[in-house]
Scaffold this motif. Structure first.
Motif, PDB file in Angstrom:
ATOM      1  N   ASP A 122     -30.630 -34.638  12.154  1.00 19.67           N
ATOM      2  CA  ASP A 122     -30.711 -35.157  13.517  1.00 19.67           C
ATOM      3  C   ASP A 122     -29.373 -34.812  14.167  1.00 19.67           C
ATOM      4  OD1 ASP A 122     -30.099 -36.967  15.678  1.00 19.67           O
ATOM      5  OD2 ASP A 122     -31.885 -38.097  15.101  1.00 19.67           O
ATOM      6  N   ARG A 123     -29.407 -33.941  15.169  1.00 17.24           N
ATOM      7  CA  ARG A 123     -28.133 -33.425  15.697  1.00 17.24           C
ATOM      8  C   ARG A 123     -27.327 -34.486  16.423  1.00 17.24           C
ATOM      9  NH1 ARG A 123     -26.748 -27.523  17.171  1.00 17.24           N
ATOM     10  NH2 ARG A 123     -24.782 -28.645  17.230  1.00 17.24           N
ATOM     11  N   LEU A 124     -28.012 -35.423  17.081  1.00 24.44           N
ATOM     12  CA  LEU A 124     -27.245 -36.463  17.773  1.00 24.44           C
ATOM     13  C   LEU A 124     -26.466 -37.296  16.745  1.00 24.44           C
ATOM     14  CD1 LEU A 124     -26.403 -38.034  20.292  1.00 24.44           C
ATOM     15  CD2 LEU A 124     -28.481 -39.400  20.064  1.00 24.44           C
ATOM     16  N   GLY A 182     -29.227 -19.183  13.595  1.00 20.18           N
ATOM     17  CA  GLY A 182     -28.567 -20.374  13.023  1.00 20.18           C
ATOM     18  C   GLY A 182     -27.064 -20.267  13.233  1.00 20.18           C
ATOM     19  N   GLY A 183     -26.478 -21.278  13.856  1.00 22.57           N
ATOM     20  CA  GLY A 183     -25.058 -21.153  14.171  1.00 22.57           C
ATOM     21  C   GLY A 183     -24.237 -22.406  13.910  1.00 22.57           C
ATOM     22  N   ILE A 184     -24.880 -23.470  13.403  1.00 25.56           N
ATOM     23  CA  ILE A 184     -24.112 -24.711  13.184  1.00 25.56           C
ATOM     24  C   ILE A 184     -23.073 -24.469  12.096  1.00 25.56           C
ATOM     25  CG2 ILE A 184     -24.237 -27.175  12.609  1.00 25.56           C
ATOM     26  CD1 ILE A 184     -27.260 -27.054  13.271  1.00 25.56           C
ATOM     27  N   GLY A 219     -17.503 -20.512  17.471  1.00 23.93           N
ATOM     28  CA  GLY A 219     -18.924 -20.900  17.576  1.00 23.93           C
ATOM     29  C   GLY A 219     -19.683 -20.019  18.559  1.00 23.93           C
ATOM     30  N   ASP A 220     -20.641 -20.627  19.261  1.00 27.77           N
ATOM     31  CA  ASP A 220     -21.481 -19.847  20.187  1.00 27.77           C
ATOM     32  C   ASP A 220     -20.632 -19.178  21.276  1.00 27.77           C
ATOM     33  OD1 ASP A 220     -23.629 -20.651  18.725  1.00 27.77           O
ATOM     34  OD2 ASP A 220     -24.643 -21.738  20.334  1.00 27.77           O
ATOM     35  N   ALA A 221     -19.516 -19.782  21.631  1.00 25.70           N
ATOM     36  CA  ALA A 221     -18.642 -19.172  22.643  1.00 25.70           C
ATOM     37  C   ALA A 221     -18.121 -17.826  22.146  1.00 25.70           C
ATOM     38  CB  ALA A 221     -17.477 -20.106  22.965  1.00 25.70           C
ATOM     39  N   CYS A 242     -32.267 -27.641  19.423  1.00 30.72           N
ATOM     40  CA  CYS A 242     -31.879 -26.850  18.248  1.00 30.72           C
ATOM     41  C   CYS A 242     -33.030 -26.861  17.243  1.00 30.72           C
ATOM     42  CB  CYS A 242     -30.623 -27.524  17.651  1.00 30.72           C
ATOM     43  SG  CYS A 242     -29.934 -26.685  16.219  1.00 30.72           S
ATOM     44  N   GLY A 243     -32.998 -25.970  16.283  1.00 28.56           N
ATOM     45  CA  GLY A 243     -33.983 -25.992  15.192  1.00 28.56           C
ATOM     46  C   GLY A 243     -33.609 -27.041  14.149  1.00 28.56           C
ATOM     47  N   ASP A 244     -32.354 -27.480  14.173  1.00 24.69           N
ATOM     48  CA  ASP A 244     -31.863 -28.590  13.331  1.00 24.69           C
ATOM     49  C   ASP A 244     -31.756 -28.250  11.842  1.00 24.69           C
ATOM     50  OD1 ASP A 244     -31.906 -30.092  15.699  1.00 24.69           O
ATOM     51  OD2 ASP A 244     -33.904 -30.872  15.298  1.00 24.69           O
ATOM     52  N   ALA A 245     -31.836 -26.991  11.483  1.00 29.85           N
ATOM     53  CA  ALA A 245     -31.786 -26.615  10.063  1.00 29.85           C
ATOM     54  C   ALA A 245     -30.399 -26.081   9.711  1.00 29.85           C
ATOM     55  CB  ALA A 245     -32.832 -25.535   9.782  1.00 29.85           C
ATOM     56  N   ILE A 246     -29.910 -26.455   8.551  1.00 27.27           N
ATOM     57  CA  ILE A 246     -28.609 -25.909   8.124  1.00 27.27           C
ATOM     58  C   ILE A 246     -28.573 -25.777   6.598  1.00 27.27           C
ATOM     59  CG2 ILE A 246     -27.580 -28.261   8.347  1.00 27.27           C
ATOM     60  CD1 ILE A 246     -24.875 -26.737   8.847  1.00 27.27           C
ATOM     61  N   VAL A 278     -11.663 -31.911  24.741  1.00 30.87           N
ATOM     62  CA  VAL A 278     -12.248 -32.220  26.046  1.00 30.87           C
ATOM     63  C   VAL A 278     -13.749 -31.935  25.947  1.00 30.87           C
ATOM     64  CG1 VAL A 278     -12.168 -31.738  28.507  1.00 30.87           C
ATOM     65  CG2 VAL A 278     -10.103 -31.421  27.125  1.00 30.87           C
ATOM     66  N   GLU A 279     -14.562 -32.939  26.272  1.00 30.10           N
ATOM     67  CA  GLU A 279     -16.016 -32.786  26.123  1.00 30.10           C
ATOM     68  C   GLU A 279     -16.699 -33.279  27.392  1.00 30.10           C
ATOM     69  OE1 GLU A 279     -18.548 -31.610  23.930  1.00 30.10           O
ATOM     70  OE2 GLU A 279     -19.724 -32.375  25.635  1.00 30.10           O
ATOM     71  N   ARG A 280     -17.581 -32.458  27.922  1.00 27.91           N
ATOM     72  CA  ARG A 280     -18.176 -32.839  29.216  1.00 27.91           C
ATOM     73  C   ARG A 280     -19.223 -33.956  29.078  1.00 27.91           C
ATOM     74  NH1 ARG A 280     -21.892 -27.495  30.673  1.00 27.91           N
ATOM     75  NH2 ARG A 280     -23.163 -27.626  28.808  1.00 27.91           N
TER      76      ARG A 280
HETATM   77  C1  LIG Z   1     -33.351 -23.444  20.393  1.00 25.19           C
HETATM   78  C2  LIG Z   1     -32.232 -23.302  19.425  1.00 25.19           C
HETATM   79  C3  LIG Z   1     -32.474 -23.482  18.075  1.00 25.19           C
HETATM   80  C4  LIG Z   1     -31.421 -23.401  17.159  1.00 25.19           C
HETATM   81  N1  LIG Z   1     -31.675 -23.673  15.851  1.00 25.19           N
HETATM   82  C5  LIG Z   1     -30.659 -23.693  14.979  1.00 25.19           C
HETATM   83  C6  LIG Z   1     -30.879 -24.087  13.626  1.00 25.19           C
HETATM   84  O1  LIG Z   1     -31.996 -24.450  13.213  1.00 25.19           O
HETATM   85  N2  LIG Z   1     -29.829 -24.060  12.794  1.00 25.19           N
HETATM   86  C7  LIG Z   1     -28.574 -23.706  13.195  1.00 25.19           C
HETATM   87  O2  LIG Z   1     -27.652 -23.684  12.368  1.00 25.19           O
HETATM   88  N3  LIG Z   1     -28.347 -23.349  14.477  1.00 25.19           N
HETATM   89  C8  LIG Z   1     -29.337 -23.354  15.374  1.00 25.19           C
HETATM   90  N4  LIG Z   1     -29.095 -23.024  16.678  1.00 25.19           N
HETATM   91  C9  LIG Z   1     -27.739 -22.617  17.077  1.00 25.19           C
HETATM   92  C10 LIG Z   1     -26.801 -23.813  17.137  1.00 25.19           C
HETATM   93  O3  LIG Z   1     -27.357 -24.808  17.958  1.00 25.19           O
HETATM   94  C11 LIG Z   1     -25.453 -23.384  17.662  1.00 25.19           C
HETATM   95  O4  LIG Z   1     -25.081 -22.173  17.054  1.00 25.19           O
HETATM   96  C12 LIG Z   1     -24.362 -24.415  17.387  1.00 25.19           C
HETATM   97  O5  LIG Z   1     -24.658 -25.640  18.013  1.00 25.19           O
HETATM   98  C13 LIG Z   1     -23.028 -23.884  17.901  1.00 25.19           C
HETATM   99  O6  LIG Z   1     -22.040 -24.856  17.808  1.00 25.19           O
HETATM  100  P1  LIG Z   1     -20.820 -24.849  18.841  1.00 25.19           P
HETATM  101  O7  LIG Z   1     -19.901 -25.927  18.388  1.00 25.19           O
HETATM  102  O8  LIG Z   1     -20.306 -23.488  18.994  1.00 25.19           O
HETATM  103  O9  LIG Z   1     -21.463 -25.193  20.264  1.00 25.19           O
HETATM  104  P2  LIG Z   1     -22.324 -26.427  20.766  1.00 25.19           P
HETATM  105  O10 LIG Z   1     -22.996 -27.126  19.658  1.00 25.19           O
HETATM  106  O11 LIG Z   1     -23.156 -25.918  21.867  1.00 25.19           O
HETATM  107  O12 LIG Z   1     -21.226 -27.409  21.342  1.00 25.19           O
HETATM  108  C14 LIG Z   1     -20.482 -27.085  22.506  1.00 25.19           C
HETATM  109  C15 LIG Z   1     -19.959 -28.355  23.115  1.00 25.19           C
HETATM  110  O13 LIG Z   1     -19.141 -28.003  24.246  1.00 25.19           O
HETATM  111  C16 LIG Z   1     -19.428 -28.855  25.323  1.00 25.19           C
HETATM  112  N5  LIG Z   1     -19.077 -28.170  26.579  1.00 25.19           N
HETATM  113  C17 LIG Z   1     -19.714 -27.116  27.137  1.00 25.19           C
HETATM  114  N6  LIG Z   1     -19.089 -26.761  28.263  1.00 25.19           N
HETATM  115  C18 LIG Z   1     -18.030 -27.572  28.418  1.00 25.19           C
HETATM  116  C19 LIG Z   1     -17.020 -27.693  29.411  1.00 25.19           C
HETATM  117  N7  LIG Z   1     -16.977 -26.881  30.464  1.00 25.19           N
HETATM  118  N8  LIG Z   1     -16.087 -28.650  29.264  1.00 25.19           N
HETATM  119  C20 LIG Z   1     -16.117 -29.498  28.186  1.00 25.19           C
HETATM  120  N9  LIG Z   1     -17.079 -29.433  27.227  1.00 25.19           N
HETATM  121  C21 LIG Z   1     -18.016 -28.487  27.335  1.00 25.19           C
HETATM  122  C22 LIG Z   1     -20.919 -29.122  25.182  1.00 25.19           C
HETATM  123  O14 LIG Z   1     -21.295 -30.301  25.864  1.00 25.19           O
HETATM  124  C23 LIG Z   1     -21.061 -29.244  23.660  1.00 25.19           C
HETATM  125  O15 LIG Z   1     -20.860 -30.562  23.223  1.00 25.19           O
HETATM  126  C24 LIG Z   1     -30.112 -23.079  17.613  1.00 25.19           C
HETATM  127  C25 LIG Z   1     -29.877 -22.863  18.973  1.00 25.19           C
HETATM  128  C26 LIG Z   1     -30.913 -22.975  19.867  1.00 25.19           C
HETATM  129  C27 LIG Z   1     -30.635 -22.792  21.327  1.00 25.19           C
END
Ligand SMILES: Cc1cc2nc3c(=O)[nH]c(=O)nc-3n(C[C@H](O)[C@H](O)[C@H](O)COP(=O)(O)OP(=O)(O)OC[C@H]3O[C@@H](n4cnc5c(N)ncnc54)[C@H](O)[C@@H]3O)c2cc1C
Length: 436
Positions: free
Chosen positions: A98-100, A286-288, A274-276, A43-47, A30-32
């Motif tokens: 490119d994260r997109l 860095g968290g990707i 992940g970030d959660a 993001c910083g886009d580095a991995i 499920v993705e919003r």
């Molecule tokens: C400014 C910045 C710079 C960063 N630079 C780097 C970097 O250079 N290298 C690196 O490795 N990491 C970097 N990070 C960290 C990295 O972006 C995250 O650690 C990584 O994206 C975490 O992945 P994830 O899958 O846990 O969460 P996310 O990538 O945040 O994905 C979560 C997904 O859940 C969806 N979602 C949220 N809430 C809901 C809901 N209620 N219902 C349904 N869907 C929902 C969101 O839309 C999103 O698609 C950076 C972060 C920030 C903020």
């Protein structure tokens, strides 16, 4: 009824789903966001390449190609007075992506997983996951729920379990402003990090090369406003007046991982990814790669256990994460707290006199001990004779890092969890009392 519902199609959620491919399980993400925006993120886009090495080996995940913007050798970290820089080269280098485009590739690899895009998870109530879709509220059910919703942590914040922290301390967040500029950075092989406690208190400024674009940002500790600081920082820099392609703010948790990544509520198994789950690297955020690795570990455990959602079985995900990345992140978290509380003068001094050396940073980030060996320690102490406190504190930090690593390497079963958590909390208390 699904076997597994994954909340969020970020790197963590998508890799969890990919791991469950061919498992015969009924999986839904499920993705919003709308489907064509999945992946878009400030993001910083580095991995690091090593994350792809791991996932290529385990899942056959391809290395970046269409989404690849630059290949990098490592990171240069500059002292506040800019007199010194450390070059931290990772063994295999890394990528700017490119994260997109990366997110879109991940979605294209979801196989049989059902994707409910444009659908937000709101809540978990009476064994139901409450979602909002096309303006209506609906309920879906699953045996296992993976919350990979990033900083939103939508279900982590609501779950009622003694194992899970619903809220995290705001001091443990890096809040950032980031811009992609039309500017070609002269050093295409290294990501640059600039330390300055007066501007980016508790964080850093970054300039990361992306071919003809540059990813520039600034992260600080709550409650400083990063955007104001960002504009202060870029004043007079060669890219100050370059065209802005994208600008935005975002935050990332920079602390030790949640003490438990799993819980049971109303007979439904929960896993946090992940970030959660606060799995990003506490030093640089860095968290990707970490989110993807965690998605793989969670998915691998689910595959084995779907008809047995006992806490003890879910716990395997805890054990797999905590003994390796969990231990490493806890060490780095202590190091982060130490660094955040240094002054510019102390950082300049420490870098100039090599109280902390490049090898130390590499060792720590690879999960090895910060060994200030006896002779080495003495030399460092002698060099730092006027800053004896700094040297002593560094030794204290190194010792505590060893201690916490030991705790994580001996992560307990559910029965020993609360005693273990008290030990971790006491260690942190001692650490904060001395250094903050
Ligand atoms: C400014 C910045 C710079 C960063 N630079 C780097 C970097 O250079 N290298 C690196 O490795 N990491 C970097 N990070 C960290 C990295 O972006 C995250 O650690 C990584 O994206 C975490 O992945 P994830 O899958 O846990 O969460 P996310 O990538 O945040 O994905 C979560 C997904 O859940 C969806 N979602 C949220 N809430 C809901 C809901 N209620 N219902 C349904 N869907 C929902 C969101 O839309 C999103 O698609 C950076 C972060 C920030 C903020």
């Amino acid at each position: 009824m699904y076997d597994v519902v994954i909340v969020g199609a970020g790197p963590g959620g998508c890799i969890a789903a990919k791991t469950l491919e061919d498992s015969g399980l009924k999986v839904c993400i499920v993705e919003r966001k709308p489907k064509n925006q999945i992946g878009e993120k400030v993001c910083g886009d580095a991995i690091g390449k090593h994350h792809f090495d791991f996932l290529h080996r385990k899942l056959g995940l391809d290395y970046p190609s269409e989404e690849l913007k630059a290949e990098i050798k490592g990171i240069k970290i500059f002292s506040p007075d800019r007199k010194i820089f450390f070059t931290v080269e990772t063994r295999d280098g890394g990528y700017m992506i490119d994260r997109l485009l990366f997110g879109q590739r991940m979605v294209s690899e979801l196989g049989d997983t059902q994707l409910l895009a444009n659908t937000a998870v709101l809540d978990f109530r009476d064994r139901n996951i409450v979602i909002s879709r096309k303006g209506k509220t609906e309920r879906i059910q699953a045996k296992i729920v993976v919350d990979a919703s990033g900083m939103q942590a939508v279900l982590r914040k609501q779950i009622n379990s003694p194992y899970i922290e619903n809220q995290i301390d705001k001091r443990d967040l890096a809040i950032c402003h980031r811009e992609i500029r039309e500017y070609r950075f002269e050093d295409q092989e290294y990501c640059h990090i600039y330390l300055d406690q007066n501007i980016s208190k508790g964080g850093y400024m970054w300039v990361f090369p992306k071919g003809n674009h540059t990813n520039i940002g600034l992260g600080v500790q709550y409650p400083i406003n990063p955007k104001n600081r960002f504009y202060q920082y870029i004043k007079g820099k060669p890219f100050e007046n370059s065209k802005i392609i994208h600008a935005g703010g975002a935050a990332v948790p920079v602390r030790r991982t949640l003490d438990s990544l799993v819980a049971l509520q109303d007979g439904v198994g929960f896993m946090f990814v992940g970030d959660a789950a606060c799995q990003a690297n506490p030093i640089h955020g860095g968290g990707i790669g970490q989110a993807m690795t965690a998605g793989y570990l969670a998915g691998s455990v689910i595959k084995k256990m779907i008809n047995d959602t006992a806490l003890e079985t879910l716990w395997e995900y805890n054990s797999a994460w905590m003994k390796d990345y969990g231990a490493r992140n806890a060490c780095l978290d202590l190091f982060r707290i130490f660094l955040q509380n240094l002054t510019n003068e102390q950082i300049n001094f420490g870098m100039e006199h090599k109280l902390i050396k490049e090898e130390d940073l590499i060792k720590t980030s690879e999960g090895r001990d910060l060994e200030l060996g006896a002779a080495d320690k003495l030399t460092r102490m002698a060099r730092g004779i006027t800053k004896v406190n700094l040297s002593r504190n560094l030794q204290f930090v190194a010792n505590k890092m060893k201690e916490i690593k030991h705790l994580y390497r001996n992560y307990p079963s559910p029965a020993g969890f609360f005693e273990w958590r008290t030990k971790v909390k006491n260690l942190y208390q001692e650490f904060y009392d001395r250094l903050v």
